[in-house]
Design a protein around this motif. Structure first.
Motif: not given
Ligand SMILES: Cc1cc2nc3c(=O)[nH]c(=O)nc-3n(C[C@H](O)[C@H](O)[C@H](O)COP(=O)(O)OP(=O)(O)OC[C@H]3O[C@@H](n4cnc5c(N)ncnc54)[C@H](O)[C@@H]3O)c2cc1C
Length: 332
Positions: A57-68
């Motif tokens: 859970v993050m600050a608003s308007a954040s993107t979590w990039w799952h980079a493999t």
């Protein structure tokens, strides 16, 4: 220093091999900075293809990039640099004109990866920072130099700045909105750097490392020499604890630098911190989590450590520690 509105975007590169407690602290700090900037926060999680995303859970308007990336099945620095560069490019974050602050978890590998990424990106390498703030597009970073003997304030207006950051010094006066980040995946490929041949080396230091320790037994200049630290070592063994020391004890060669705690050493947040012969300077306390209970032993009743300790004993360690060893042995 007043903080004005800024367009600098904060990006966290998060190798999944990093201990989780560091991630949480770094992410908390990054959220604070992103809130200050008014820009969305991007977290790029670097992992091997068989690893599931673990968005926090993050600050608003954040993107979590799952980079493999296949190379990350062996998360050595070469692989992390390679995957980090590819992920930054594939996310499109490097393409725009928005200035970026790229944050990487602290530690020896984090510092190496940050320096190498900065070189590849032609970015400003801010190094291992104790605190960072944003003023306009400017990054203002505080870090120690010359083995912790000087404190430097760096100002950078470079389009891309790269730093490792310990969260202890982050000022977070803006409330952080808690929202689920937008999850995006980046399947990176490319050849893996040649794997290292790993030769196991017998470790001479049997005590656990400071990172993640639940009890830390720590000594200061008042221990007066290696013999004093031998006693602390015995206590640490009996408690299943890790061993730490202040900067002067590292300078004196009584403990290795890998065990230095403080502003220019390591940050610990154990369940118990036993401070023996440590005066309690701000530079030392900067390395101890604010919620960590401190138990202090010092012969000076006016030592500043007693102001922050939950429990304290005024006395000479030469008298007290042998008693403690005896009690701990008896309790076993
Ligand atoms: C930029 C910068 C970065 C720094 N970074 C760090 C850092 O990362 N970590 C760090 O620790 N320091 C750091 N320092 C150094 C810091 O300012 C202090 O010098 C240091 O923390 C003092 O260490 P100390 O408590 O071991 O020694 P002292 O301040 O000398 O304290 C020794 C204590 O031992 C007690 N004592 C003496 N004999 C006995 C006895 N027989 N029994 C019980 N108690 C006894 C004394 O009463 C005293 O309180 C930094 C300084 C600067 C300027």
């Amino acid at each position: 220093m007043s903080i004005t509105s800024t367009q600098r975007r904060v990006v966290v590169l998060l190798p999944r091999c990093t201990p989780a407690y560091t991630d949480d602290r770094l992410l908390g700090a990054a959220c604070g900075l992103a809130n200050t900037s008014g820009q969305p926060l991007d977290v790029i999680e670097l992992c091997s293809p068989d690893t599931a995303p673990t968005p926090l859970v993050m600050a608003s308007a954040s993107t979590w990039w799952h980079a493999t990336h296949p190379a990350l099945s062996q998360p050595i620095s070469d692989s992390l640099v390679k995957a980090g560069l590819q992920a930054l490019a594939a996310s499109g974050l490097l393409a725009g004109s928005t200035p970026l602050l790229v944050l990487i978890p602290p530690g020896p590998q984090g510092c190496e990866v940050a320096a190498r990424l900065a070189t590849h990106l032609g970015a400003s390498a801010l190094g291992g920072c104790s605190s960072i703030s944003l003023a306009g597009e400017r990054v203002i970073a505080q870090r120690a130099g010359w083995g912790g003997r000087v404190e430097m304030t760096l100002h950078s207006d470079e389009r891309v700045c790269v730093a490792t950051l310990r969260s202890a010094g982050i000022a977070q006066d803006t409330p952080i909105a808690r929202e689920k980040p937008c999850l995006r995946t980046l399947a990176l490929d490319g050849s893996a750097p040649p794997a290292f041949e790993i030769t196991p080396v017998a470790h001479t230091d049997a005590l656990p490392p400071l990172e993640g320790a639940s009890i830390v037994v720590s000594g200061g200049r008042g221990m007066q020499g290696k013999e004093g630290f031998d006693l602390l070592r015995t206590i640490a063994e009996l408690l299943g604890a890790s061993l730490g020391g202040s900067l002067p004890t590292v300078d004196a060669g009584w403990v290795p630098v890998s065990r230095q705690i403080g502003q220019s050493g390591k940050f610990v947040s154990p369940r118990l911190y036993l401070a023996v012969g440590i005066s309690g300077t701000p530079q030392h306390l900067a390395g101890i989590g604010p919620d960590t209970p401190i138990v202090a032993l010092n012969k000076d009743p006016c030592a500043p450590i007693f102001k922050v300790a939950q429990a304290g004993v005024v006395g000479d360690w030469q008298e007290m520690l042998p008693l403690l060893v005896r009690e701990l042995k008896a309790a076993r």
